[in-house]
Design a protein around this motif. Structure first.
Motif, mmCIF file in Angstrom:
data_model
loop_
_atom_site.group_PDB
_atom_site.id
_atom_site.type_symbol
_atom_site.label_atom_id
_atom_site.label_comp_id
_atom_site.label_asym_id
_atom_site.label_seq_id
_atom_site.Cartn_x
_atom_site.Cartn_y
_atom_site.Cartn_z
ATOM 1 N N CYS A 1 13.156 -43.628 -5.402
ATOM 2 C CA CYS A 1 14.192 -44.018 -4.416
ATOM 3 C C CYS A 1 13.845 -45.464 -4.075
ATOM 4 N N LYS A 2 14.935 -46.035 -3.532
ATOM 5 C CA LYS A 2 15.115 -47.523 -3.257
ATOM 6 C C LYS A 2 16.010 -47.809 -2.226
ATOM 7 N N ARG A 3 15.592 -48.391 -1.019
ATOM 8 C CA ARG A 3 16.430 -48.840 0.106
ATOM 9 C C ARG A 3 17.419 -49.769 -0.418
ATOM 10 N N LEU B 1 19.937 -45.449 0.840
ATOM 11 C CA LEU B 1 18.690 -45.028 0.070
ATOM 12 C C LEU B 1 19.400 -44.584 -1.323
ATOM 13 N N VAL B 2 19.056 -45.199 -2.287
ATOM 14 C CA VAL B 2 19.352 -44.839 -3.533
ATOM 15 C C VAL B 2 18.327 -43.812 -4.048
ATOM 16 N N ILE B 3 18.727 -42.668 -4.632
ATOM 17 C CA ILE B 3 17.917 -41.655 -4.867
ATOM 18 C C ILE B 3 18.198 -41.286 -6.734
ATOM 19 N N SER B 4 17.377 -41.475 -7.542
ATOM 20 C CA SER B 4 17.348 -41.120 -8.971
ATOM 21 C C SER B 4 16.391 -39.929 -9.271
ATOM 22 N N ALA B 5 17.020 -39.065 -9.997
ATOM 23 C CA ALA B 5 16.243 -37.780 -10.212
ATOM 24 C C ALA B 5 16.795 -37.490 -11.575
ATOM 25 N N LEU B 6 15.304 -37.149 -12.269
ATOM 26 C CA LEU B 6 15.688 -36.650 -13.757
ATOM 27 C C LEU B 6 14.707 -35.648 -14.115
ATOM 28 N N GLY B 7 15.079 -34.590 -14.816
ATOM 29 C CA GLY B 7 14.136 -33.446 -15.041
ATOM 30 C C GLY B 7 15.111 -32.432 -15.791
ATOM 31 N N GLU B 8 14.387 -31.411 -16.241
ATOM 32 C CA GLU B 8 14.921 -30.200 -17.045
ATOM 33 C C GLU B 8 15.897 -29.592 -16.139
ATOM 34 N N ASP B 9 17.097 -29.296 -16.960
ATOM 35 C CA ASP B 9 18.170 -28.726 -16.127
ATOM 36 C C ASP B 9 18.004 -27.221 -15.778
ATOM 37 N N ASP C 1 28.099 -41.612 -2.296
ATOM 38 C CA ASP C 1 28.426 -41.808 -3.623
ATOM 39 C C ASP C 1 27.183 -41.000 -4.491
ATOM 40 N N SER C 2 27.649 -40.252 -5.655
ATOM 41 C CA SER C 2 26.850 -39.754 -6.604
ATOM 42 C C SER C 2 27.358 -39.645 -7.901
ATOM 43 N N ARG C 3 26.449 -39.779 -9.028
ATOM 44 C CA ARG C 3 26.744 -39.157 -10.309
ATOM 45 C C ARG C 3 25.551 -38.148 -10.504
ATOM 46 N N MET C 4 26.233 -37.006 -11.267
ATOM 47 C CA MET C 4 25.245 -36.069 -11.653
ATOM 48 C C MET C 4 25.746 -35.535 -12.982
ATOM 49 N N THR C 5 24.917 -35.390 -13.963
ATOM 50 C CA THR C 5 25.472 -34.836 -15.277
ATOM 51 C C THR C 5 24.079 -34.315 -16.008
ATOM 52 N N VAL C 6 24.518 -33.599 -17.158
ATOM 53 C CA VAL C 6 23.522 -32.997 -17.973
ATOM 54 C C VAL C 6 23.353 -33.865 -18.969
#
Length: 179
Positions: free
Chosen positions: A80-82, A8-16, A37-42
């Motif tokens: 999210c997307k399978r 499952l690919v999860i994408s999240a975006l919002g105020e830090d 695997d992941s990528r997370m950043t501000v």
């Protein structure tokens, strides 16, 4: 017989704000799944995350069902997307590319065009801006990983790429990915 992995690919975006990674990873852990695997950043004042979560189809469904409530709790947009395992049909060589120049519009598009014209896939890309030491000149840095077809003549590609970057006043390095 090996089991085909499900993702499952999860994408999240919002105020830090503090605690986002903790809550995202807890939902995954609570359902018995694993972040592979992941990528997370501000970015600006926004927190952005992309996660590749591995699990059984039914545990991934539990995560999918938990995401609307998590979206509400975190005040984020979560989609999210399978997906399945990545296809490995082509014989590709991983190469790292680093480019630095004075900041100006079009750098990413120019680099993407160079590789797209040669059917070379950009697999990972990150950029940043900073002020040059001593002068304060706005600078732009790009780091990317590409998959170069094994039958492509690397020396010729490197020469073409360096000439292309020189014409655009970009300092560049193209080398095999280490490790």
């Amino acid at each position: 017989m090996t089991r085909q992995k499900t993702y499952l690919v999860i994408s999240a975006l919002g105020e830090d704000h503090p605690g986002i990674v903790n809550q995202l990873s807890k939902v995954v852990l609570d359902q018995g799944c694993n972040i592979e695997d992941s990528r997370m950043t501000v970015l600006g004042g926004e927190f952005a995350a992309m996660l590749l979560v591995e699990g059984k189809w039914n545990t991934l469904a539990k995560i999918e069902n938990a995401l609307p409530e998590l979206e509400r709790q975190l005040g984020m947009t979560i989609i999210c997307k399978r997906t399945g395992e990545r296809a490995t049909g082509r014989n590709l060589l991983p190469y790292a590319i680093d480019v630095v120049s004075m900041d100006h519009p079009g750098i990413v598009n120019n680099l993407a065009g160079f590789f797209a014209e040669r059917d070379i896939n950009i697999e990972d890309l990150s950029t940043s801006t900073y002020a040059a030491a001593h002068t304060g000149t706005p600078m732009f840095a790009v780091h990317m990983t590409v998959g170069i077809p094994a039958d492509l003549h690397i020396a010729a590609l490197r020469e073409d790429f360096m000439d292309y970057c020189d014409a655009l006043n970009l300092d560049a390095v193209l080398e095999p990915l280490k490790g």
